[in-house]
Motif scaffolding. Structure first.
Motif, PDB file in Angstrom:
ATOM      1  N   ILE A  91       1.744   1.014   7.535  1.00 42.77           N
ATOM      2  CA  ILE A  91       1.727   0.355   7.405  1.00 42.77           C
ATOM      3  C   ILE A  91       1.238  -1.037   7.211  1.00 42.77           C
ATOM      4  CG2 ILE A  91       2.663  -1.053   4.429  1.00 42.77           C
ATOM      5  CD1 ILE A  91       4.569   1.027   4.999  1.00 42.77           C
ATOM      6  N   THR A  92       0.085  -1.246   6.219  1.00 42.08           N
ATOM      7  CA  THR A  92      -1.297  -2.666   6.718  1.00 42.08           C
ATOM      8  C   THR A  92      -1.483  -2.890   5.897  1.00 42.08           C
ATOM      9  OG1 THR A  92      -1.500  -1.325   9.513  1.00 42.08           O
ATOM     10  CG2 THR A  92      -2.298  -3.239   8.850  1.00 42.08           C
TER      11      THR A  92
ATOM     12  N   ILE B  77       5.783   1.990  10.997  1.00 42.07           N
ATOM     13  CA  ILE B  77       5.834   1.262  11.840  1.00 42.07           C
ATOM     14  C   ILE B  77       4.367   0.167  10.731  1.00 42.07           C
ATOM     15  CG2 ILE B  77       4.192   0.938  13.444  1.00 42.07           C
ATOM     16  CD1 ILE B  77       4.467   4.107  13.824  1.00 42.07           C
ATOM     17  N   LEU B  78       5.105  -1.491  10.469  1.00 43.42           N
ATOM     18  CA  LEU B  78       4.480  -2.698  10.132  1.00 43.42           C
ATOM     19  C   LEU B  78       3.392  -2.639  10.503  1.00 43.42           C
ATOM     20  CD1 LEU B  78       7.361  -3.695   8.274  1.00 43.42           C
ATOM     21  CD2 LEU B  78       5.135  -3.177   7.013  1.00 43.42           C
TER      22      LEU B  78
ATOM     23  N   GLY C 256      11.119  12.473  -1.009  1.00 47.99           N
ATOM     24  CA  GLY C 256      11.906  11.468  -1.562  1.00 47.99           C
ATOM     25  C   GLY C 256      10.987  10.235  -1.958  1.00 47.99           C
ATOM     26  N   MET C 257      11.187   9.348  -2.099  1.00 42.51           N
ATOM     27  CA  MET C 257      10.136   7.619  -2.935  1.00 42.51           C
ATOM     28  C   MET C 257       9.760   6.879  -0.811  1.00 42.51           C
ATOM     29  SD  MET C 257       9.069   9.130  -5.224  1.00 42.51           S
ATOM     30  CE  MET C 257       7.887   7.723  -6.136  1.00 42.51           C
ATOM     31  N   LEU C 258       8.692   6.547  -1.140  1.00 36.58           N
ATOM     32  CA  LEU C 258       8.073   5.223  -0.407  1.00 36.58           C
ATOM     33  C   LEU C 258       8.582   4.260  -1.031  1.00 36.58           C
ATOM     34  CD1 LEU C 258       8.033   3.981   2.609  1.00 36.58           C
ATOM     35  CD2 LEU C 258       5.710   4.842   2.026  1.00 36.58           C
ATOM     36  N   HIS C 259       8.969   3.255  -1.012  1.00 29.34           N
ATOM     37  CA  HIS C 259       8.957   2.212  -1.615  1.00 29.34           C
ATOM     38  C   HIS C 259       8.639   0.899  -1.083  1.00 29.34           C
ATOM     39  CE1 HIS C 259      11.175   3.621  -5.227  1.00 29.34           C
ATOM     40  NE2 HIS C 259      12.257   4.720  -4.560  1.00 29.34           N
ATOM     41  N   ILE C 260       7.493   0.744  -1.175  1.00 33.35           N
ATOM     42  CA  ILE C 260       6.878  -1.189  -0.437  1.00 33.35           C
ATOM     43  C   ILE C 260       6.436  -2.422  -1.421  1.00 33.35           C
ATOM     44  CG2 ILE C 260       4.542  -1.571   0.936  1.00 33.35           C
ATOM     45  CD1 ILE C 260       4.315   1.352   1.131  1.00 33.35           C
ATOM     46  N   ALA C 261       7.591  -3.100  -1.099  1.00 36.09           N
ATOM     47  CA  ALA C 261       7.205  -3.957  -1.882  1.00 36.09           C
ATOM     48  C   ALA C 261       6.398  -5.594  -0.507  1.00 36.09           C
ATOM     49  CB  ALA C 261       8.373  -4.942  -2.612  1.00 36.09           C
ATOM     50  N   ILE C 262       5.457  -6.821  -1.583  1.00 35.23           N
ATOM     51  CA  ILE C 262       5.238  -6.949  -0.986  1.00 35.23           C
ATOM     52  C   ILE C 262       4.779  -8.705  -1.874  1.00 35.23           C
ATOM     53  CG2 ILE C 262       2.810  -8.121   0.612  1.00 35.23           C
ATOM     54  CD1 ILE C 262       2.060  -5.149   0.656  1.00 35.23           C
TER      55      ILE C 262
ATOM     56  N   GLY D  68      -2.406  -0.553   1.962  1.00 36.29           N
ATOM     57  CA  GLY D  68      -2.682  -0.059   3.780  1.00 36.29           C
ATOM     58  C   GLY D  68      -1.780   0.880   4.394  1.00 36.29           C
ATOM     59  N   LEU D  69      -1.541   1.892   3.858  1.00 38.98           N
ATOM     60  CA  LEU D  69      -1.125   2.759   3.657  1.00 38.98           C
ATOM     61  C   LEU D  69      -1.746   3.976   4.259  1.00 38.98           C
ATOM     62  CD1 LEU D  69       1.526   4.218   3.478  1.00 38.98           C
ATOM     63  CD2 LEU D  69       1.295   5.274   1.348  1.00 38.98           C
ATOM     64  N   ARG D  70      -1.330   4.107   5.891  1.00 40.92           N
ATOM     65  CA  ARG D  70      -1.832   5.688   5.835  1.00 40.92           C
ATOM     66  C   ARG D  70      -0.725   6.180   6.758  1.00 40.92           C
ATOM     67  NH1 ARG D  70      -3.234   7.965  11.468  1.00 40.92           N
ATOM     68  NH2 ARG D  70      -3.093   5.534  12.800  1.00 40.92           N
ATOM     69  N   LEU D  71      -0.679   7.612   6.048  1.00 38.99           N
ATOM     70  CA  LEU D  71       0.732   8.079   6.239  1.00 38.99           C
ATOM     71  C   LEU D  71       0.024   9.537   7.293  1.00 38.99           C
ATOM     72  CD1 LEU D  71       1.466   9.567   2.999  1.00 38.99           C
ATOM     73  CD2 LEU D  71       2.814   7.831   4.408  1.00 38.99           C
ATOM     74  N   ALA D  72       0.958   9.452   8.774  1.00 40.82           N
ATOM     75  CA  ALA D  72       0.144  10.732   9.701  1.00 40.82           C
ATOM     76  C   ALA D  72       1.722  11.888  10.159  1.00 40.82           C
ATOM     77  CB  ALA D  72       0.138   9.712  10.731  1.00 40.82           C
ATOM     78  N   ASP D  73       1.293  12.122  10.944  1.00 41.95           N
ATOM     79  CA  ASP D  73       2.050  13.369  11.340  1.00 41.95           C
ATOM     80  C   ASP D  73       3.256  14.722  10.202  1.00 41.95           C
ATOM     81  OD1 ASP D  73       1.784  11.782  13.798  1.00 41.95           O
ATOM     82  OD2 ASP D  73       3.643  10.568  14.310  1.00 41.95           O
ATOM     83  N   GLY D  74       2.015  14.754   9.544  1.00 42.18           N
ATOM     84  CA  GLY D  74       2.115  16.155   8.256  1.00 42.18           C
ATOM     85  C   GLY D  74       2.662  14.847   7.465  1.00 42.18           C
ATOM     86  N   GLY D  75       2.865  12.966   7.291  1.00 39.02           N
ATOM     87  CA  GLY D  75       3.732  12.573   5.762  1.00 39.02           C
ATOM     88  C   GLY D  75       4.650  12.078   7.002  1.00 39.02           C
ATOM     89  N   LYS D  76       5.133  12.658   7.621  1.00 40.14           N
ATOM     90  CA  LYS D  76       6.536  12.052   8.653  1.00 40.14           C
ATOM     91  C   LYS D  76       6.528  10.490   8.938  1.00 40.14           C
ATOM     92  CE  LYS D  76       8.428  16.052   8.112  1.00 40.14           C
ATOM     93  NZ  LYS D  76       9.484  16.243   7.481  1.00 40.14           N
ATOM     94  N   THR D  77       4.733   9.862   9.772  1.00 40.06           N
ATOM     95  CA  THR D  77       5.136   8.738   9.673  1.00 40.06           C
ATOM     96  C   THR D  77       3.875   7.822   8.902  1.00 40.06           C
ATOM     97  OG1 THR D  77       5.211   9.399  12.009  1.00 40.06           O
ATOM     98  CG2 THR D  77       4.420   6.860  11.486  1.00 40.06           C
ATOM     99  N   ALA D  78       4.836   7.121   8.663  1.00 40.24           N
ATOM    100  CA  ALA D  78       4.086   5.797   7.609  1.00 40.24           C
ATOM    101  C   ALA D  78       3.801   4.460   7.961  1.00 40.24           C
ATOM    102  CB  ALA D  78       4.410   5.358   6.446  1.00 40.24           C
TER     103      ALA D  78
END
Length: 531
Positions: A484-485, A525-526, A503-509, A472-482
């Motif tokens: 996560i849905t 933004i979750l 760097g790296m965006l780490h997501i753990a569910i 559920g990742l969508r990057l917006a604003d040129g990758g500056k906003t993530a």
């Protein structure tokens, strides 16, 4: 690039070979005077067929200790399946197109030589002339892109993990010499439409990378005024989509400025050749196939509809960046194509992506499960199904890509029909009597039989779908906003690391709880699936 040596894992066939199993022993990749653990082809006609365990892009390295006759001639046949490695040119459409994979090579006593450059997993080595050839080692040389930070994703579903990893490996193999090729055995070209799933998948595992920019630049620079990219009108629409999506991911405003006039020229050309009622007449087309979405729809009315909605989709993408009269006119002129009846799932998918909203769309896309899906169009069909409210994308995805894995795939193919599974064997087995050869007996158009590529970058789009719609990742604003849905679709656990700016965006569910670790400049933004 990074080159890896890959040792063979199995001997699939042999004739008049001494100590064949010793070629499987890992040794230092260097010549030695030692006479231990050698494998010998003693006389002309002797051959060995090796399995390197996975698809590679490169050549074959022979470390030869002894040639009794001083020098000898080998026939080396590389294949993406055992059947291809054991074929003659012309047999079931086996070819040397784009990358010679069936050739002779001269070897010498005490030599360390590398031959060939193709995509393959299997190799057949036959002694043609000379005598007493003893190998110390045989390796496949695998060329991969150098990766500074690599994206990963794992879940509690092992099949889904294997699909993700296989898609990633497929894409990485196709990142060669600073570009993204469509295939590593055949289609060593930058095809603009095929490039789109490759771009979006590469952004999730490689991050912003020069292969994308180089590929888009060469398409622009090598297309002369009045010509269509790759000689296909719809591939000009794909160039606009590629530019917009790459810049949306990367935030590379400089690159958008560099390419926007070319994109405007494309849209203005489409506008001139589209009548007010939406009729398209490619007056400047020089091909016999002006309307093209993908091969299964070629030369059908669906191809005309699919091309029109793709052009509309490209115009909508460009309008998200800036005003353009030609793009706005195309959106209006082509609106009637959204509701036209079609027979193919990929056409309906692009109708949905371009704005169609009908209550029966999900049922149309999910009918027959994995039937009617192609490796190129799978990403768009699954994405459209989510928009249409369908709930079976993950189930169908696993059936479809899992089918290739069942037949021994280590990379995903140029095409695959789920019907090919019935009565067919594996690519890592010699076809048996009464069993269909899934490589040599299928395929169509330019990919008939053994010419069919079993590592094609456009098939990696499934990776992007998993990231965008399950994670559920969508990057917006040129990758500056993530944004996560997550939509876990029955999964309990998911861990992902995605390369982003800084760097790296780490997501753990885990069991519904979402934890995110992001670089400081990324706003996270979750959201819940229901908003």
């Amino acid at each position: 690039m990074v080159s890896q040596l890959v040792s063979p894992v199995a001997v699939k066939d042999q004739h008049e070979v001494r100590y064949a199993e010793k070629v499987l022993i890992t040794k230092e990749p260097c010549l030695s005077f030692s006479l231990d653990d050698m494998t010998g082809l003693r006389e002309p006609g002797a051959y060995i067929v090796l399995d390197f365990g996975k698809e590679v892009c490169g050549g074959i390295r022979l470390i030869t200790r002894i040639v009794d006759s001083g020098s000898a001639t080998l026939r080396i046949t590389l294949g993406e399946s055992v059947a291809e490695a054991c074929s003659d040119i012309g047999q079931k459409n086996a070819t040397n197109h784009h990358s010679p994979r069936d050739f002779t090579a001269l070897i010498s006593n005490l030599s360390d030589l590398t031959f060939g450059q193709s995509g393959f997993r299997f190799a057949r080595i036959e002694l043609i002339s000379g005598a007493g050839v003893w190998f110390r080692s045989v390796y496949a040389v695998n060329n991969l892109p150098w990766i500074e930070k690599e994206g990963t994703l794992t879940t509690d579903d092992e099949l889904l993990n294997q699909i993700f990893d296989t898609a990633a490996y497929t894409l990485k193999l196709c990142c060669q010499n600073g570009y993204i090729w469509d295939g590593i055995k055949r289609d060593r070209l930058v095809w603009c439409g095929d490039l789109h799933p490759e771009i979006i998948s590469s952004m999730y595992i490689l991050g912003d990378n020069a292969n994308v920019r180089n590929s888009l630049r060469i398409l622009r620079k090598e297309t002369k005024d009045g010509e269509w990219i790759n000689r296909i009108p719809s591939y000009c629409a794909w160039w606009v989509v590629n530019l917009c999506d790459y810049c949306s991911f990367s935030g590379n405003e400089e690159f958008f400025q560099e390419g926007k006039q070319f994109a405007r020229d494309i849209l203005e050309k489409f506008d001139r050749e589209t009548a007010e009622d939406g009729t398209i007449d490619f007056k400047t087309d020089s091909t016999n196939n002006p309307f093209f979405l993908d091969w299964p729809t070629a030369h059908t009315e669906d191809a005309r509809i699919g091309t029109a909605v793709l052009i509309r989709y490209a115009a909508q993408k460009f309008l998200e960046f800036e005003e353009c009269d030609a793009a706005a006119r195309l959106v209006q002129k082509l609106r009637n194509y959204l509701d036209m009846p079609c027979k193919h799932k990929c056409v309906r998918a692009f109708q949905i992506l371009a704005g169609r909203r009908h209550a029966d769309d999900a049922a149309f896309l999910e009918a027959g499960g994995a039937k009617g899906i192609s490796t190129f169009m799978a990403y768009y069909i699954f994405k459209a199904n989510v928009i249409a409210g369908g709930k079976k994308s993950l189930e169908i995805l696993k059936d479809y890509y899992g089918g290739m894995l069942q037949r021994g795939a280590t990379t995903f193919w140029e095409d695959f029909n789920i019907e090919w599974l019935e009565g067919s064997g594996r690519i890592d087995e010699i076809p048996a009597e009464g069993v269909r050869d899934i490589h040599g007996d299928y395929g169509a158009f330019c990919y008939s039989g053994l010419r069919h590529s079993l590592c094609h970058g456009w098939s990696s789009g499934v990776l992007a779908f998993i990231v965008e719609e399950i994670l559920g990742l969508r990057l917006a604003d040129g990758g500056k906003t993530a944004y996560i849905t997550p939509d876990m679709a029955g999964l309990k656990d998911m861990d992902a690391s995605i390369p982003v700016s800084g760097g790296m965006l780490h997501i753990a569910i885990h069991d519904g709880e979402v934890k995110v670790d992001a670089p400081a400049e990324i706003q996270v933004i979750l959201q819940s699936k229901n908003g």
